[in-house]
Design an enzyme around this catalytic site. Structure first.
Site, PDB file in Angstrom:
ATOM      1  N   SER A  46      44.749 107.444  14.485  1.00  0.00           N
ATOM      2  CA  SER A  46      44.688 108.817  15.002  1.00  0.00           C
ATOM      3  C   SER A  46      45.925 109.127  15.834  1.00  0.00           C
ATOM      4  O   SER A  46      46.533 110.191  15.699  1.00  0.00           O
ATOM      5  CB  SER A  46      43.444 109.003  15.870  1.00  0.00           C
ATOM      6  OG  SER A  46      42.280 108.757  15.126  1.00  0.00           O
ATOM      7  N   ARG A  76      45.871 112.455  24.251  1.00  0.00           N
ATOM      8  CA  ARG A  76      44.435 112.164  24.343  1.00  0.00           C
ATOM      9  C   ARG A  76      43.612 113.451  24.309  1.00  0.00           C
ATOM     10  O   ARG A  76      42.513 113.478  23.738  1.00  0.00           O
ATOM     11  CB  ARG A  76      44.106 111.331  25.592  1.00  0.00           C
ATOM     12  CG  ARG A  76      42.654 110.812  25.570  1.00  0.00           C
ATOM     13  CD  ARG A  76      42.424 109.644  26.500  1.00  0.00           C
ATOM     14  NE  ARG A  76      42.978 108.421  25.979  1.00  0.00           N
ATOM     15  CZ  ARG A  76      42.371 107.642  25.069  1.00  0.00           C
ATOM     16  NH1 ARG A  76      41.186 107.959  24.601  1.00  0.00           N
ATOM     17  NH2 ARG A  76      42.950 106.550  24.647  1.00  0.00           N
ATOM     18  N   HIS A  83      43.427 114.329  20.752  1.00  0.00           N
ATOM     19  CA  HIS A  83      42.500 113.385  20.111  1.00  0.00           C
ATOM     20  C   HIS A  83      41.046 113.816  20.319  1.00  0.00           C
ATOM     21  O   HIS A  83      40.199 113.670  19.433  1.00  0.00           O
ATOM     22  CB  HIS A  83      42.736 111.990  20.709  1.00  0.00           C
ATOM     23  CG  HIS A  83      41.870 110.908  20.163  1.00  0.00           C
ATOM     24  ND1 HIS A  83      40.842 110.351  20.879  1.00  0.00           N
ATOM     25  CD2 HIS A  83      41.877 110.277  18.964  1.00  0.00           C
ATOM     26  CE1 HIS A  83      40.258 109.414  20.144  1.00  0.00           C
ATOM     27  NE2 HIS A  83      40.864 109.349  18.981  1.00  0.00           N
TER      28      HIS A  83
END
Lengths: 223, 223
Positions: A15, A40, A43
């Site tokens: 990812s 993040r 994500h």
């Protein structure tokens, strides 16, 4: 095409590669200091808008990481954000996370003062932990309260201001960020309407993992 | 411009008007059956992409509402989604929400079977509550497990399939939705990469509020 079961750590690594490549394609590669936070959040949301929306005061990420390494607690404005923050990560750092929203005393204080539980819980938070990391993913009123308290002398280690919504949200984040800049308080905010408890937790986790990686270079980090 | 402190109920009403108006401008006004779910997800994310991403099997919202009115529990794949679901709303309906992810037995079962905790927690969930509402906001492996179990005869009241991410996520939601269509299992999914625990909780809350509104016409509803 039959999807396969993969290990979570492999999925996270893949990812990250995809996010890094797509940010580069979009011309939105973040600087090294803020990259772990930006990546993040993407994500967590699959929303590349955050590469443009997230704003940092200079040194905000380093300030958050240093605070966590010193055991500074994180206070959130929702139990949902609290639930999303990595407990094993915090434990490694000797840090902790807490939320006062569901406490009966906070509900009583809000009623007595004619205000919201979000405001009352922030007053409680800064009374207990004036130098904490304050993470607001839901309530613009909590963010406005923090701005007022900073003007009155409060100095939190870091303010994470990422409420989501359509009423007062955009303005609350602009005001918080301006006040933090004026008084030299480290801040990370998601400008515009977007944000949320998941985004608040993702930012906290990026800081926790960065801090843990300094202690243990084999730990996962998102540079 | 100084932002003001407003009451949460007023803010929610104003937010709903803004969302309804902007959906109309975009030509994305949802049909009445799915509107409460679509609008609440946009309220939670400030992301109008969900007006296009959310997919429903025919009657999925009505099936979820009926299940909640009958006291059917919701099982989530994360404690974060669990934290975001309205507990007072569930209490009114005599329903409940739970998550098995953090249970030591689930970690042990995952280790013994060489699988993820997400998969083990779903096996545990359907063993305890085979007719539950299953809400998956994080783990595509949990969604793939549910698809396999439906093929083997499982009939949950509703599957909410909204994991977020870059690896296996798109495919897991397509597979889940196709399996649910084939076997007549009600499903709500966010196609594409986007989703999350916050989206799972928002969909559950839309169903809970709709169900509560039927019991009490003065309760807030998002038609």
């Amino acid at each position: 095409m039959t999807p396969q079961h993969h290990l979570p750590a492999d999925i996270e690594r893949t990812s990250l590669s995809i996010i890094t490549a797509e940010l580069a394609e979009l011309g939105l590669t973040p600087p090294p200091e803020t990259a772990p936070v930006v990546k993040r959040v993407i994500h967590t949301t699959a929303d590349f808008d955050y590469a443009k929306n997230l704003r940092f005061t200079p040194g905000a990420v380093a300030a958050g990481v240093a605070a966590l390494r010193a055991g500074t607690p994180i206070v959130t404005d929702t139990n949902m954000a609290l639930a999303g923050i990595t407990k094993p990560g915090l434990k490694k750092l000797g840090s902790s996370a807490l939320c006062y929203m569901a406490e009966p005393e906070v509900a009583a204080a809000a009623k007595a003062a004619g205000t919201t539980r979000a405001v009352a819980s922030m007053h409680r938070a800064v009374a207990e932990h004036p130098g904490a990391i304050l993470a607001v993913g839901n309530a613009p009123t909590a963010l406005l309260t923090i701005a007022e308290l900073i003007e009155a002398g409060l100095r939190p280690a870091l303010v994470i201001g990422v409420p989501v919504g359509f009423v007062n949200v955009v303005e609350s984040k602009e005001r918080l960020f301006a006040v933090c800049e004026t008084y030299g308080v480290p801040a990370i905010a998601a400008m515009g309407r977007k944000g949320g408890s998941n985004v608040a937790a993702a930012i906290c986790n990026a800081l926790v993992y960065s801090a843990a990686e300094m202690l243990d270079p084999t730990a996962r980090g998102w540079k």
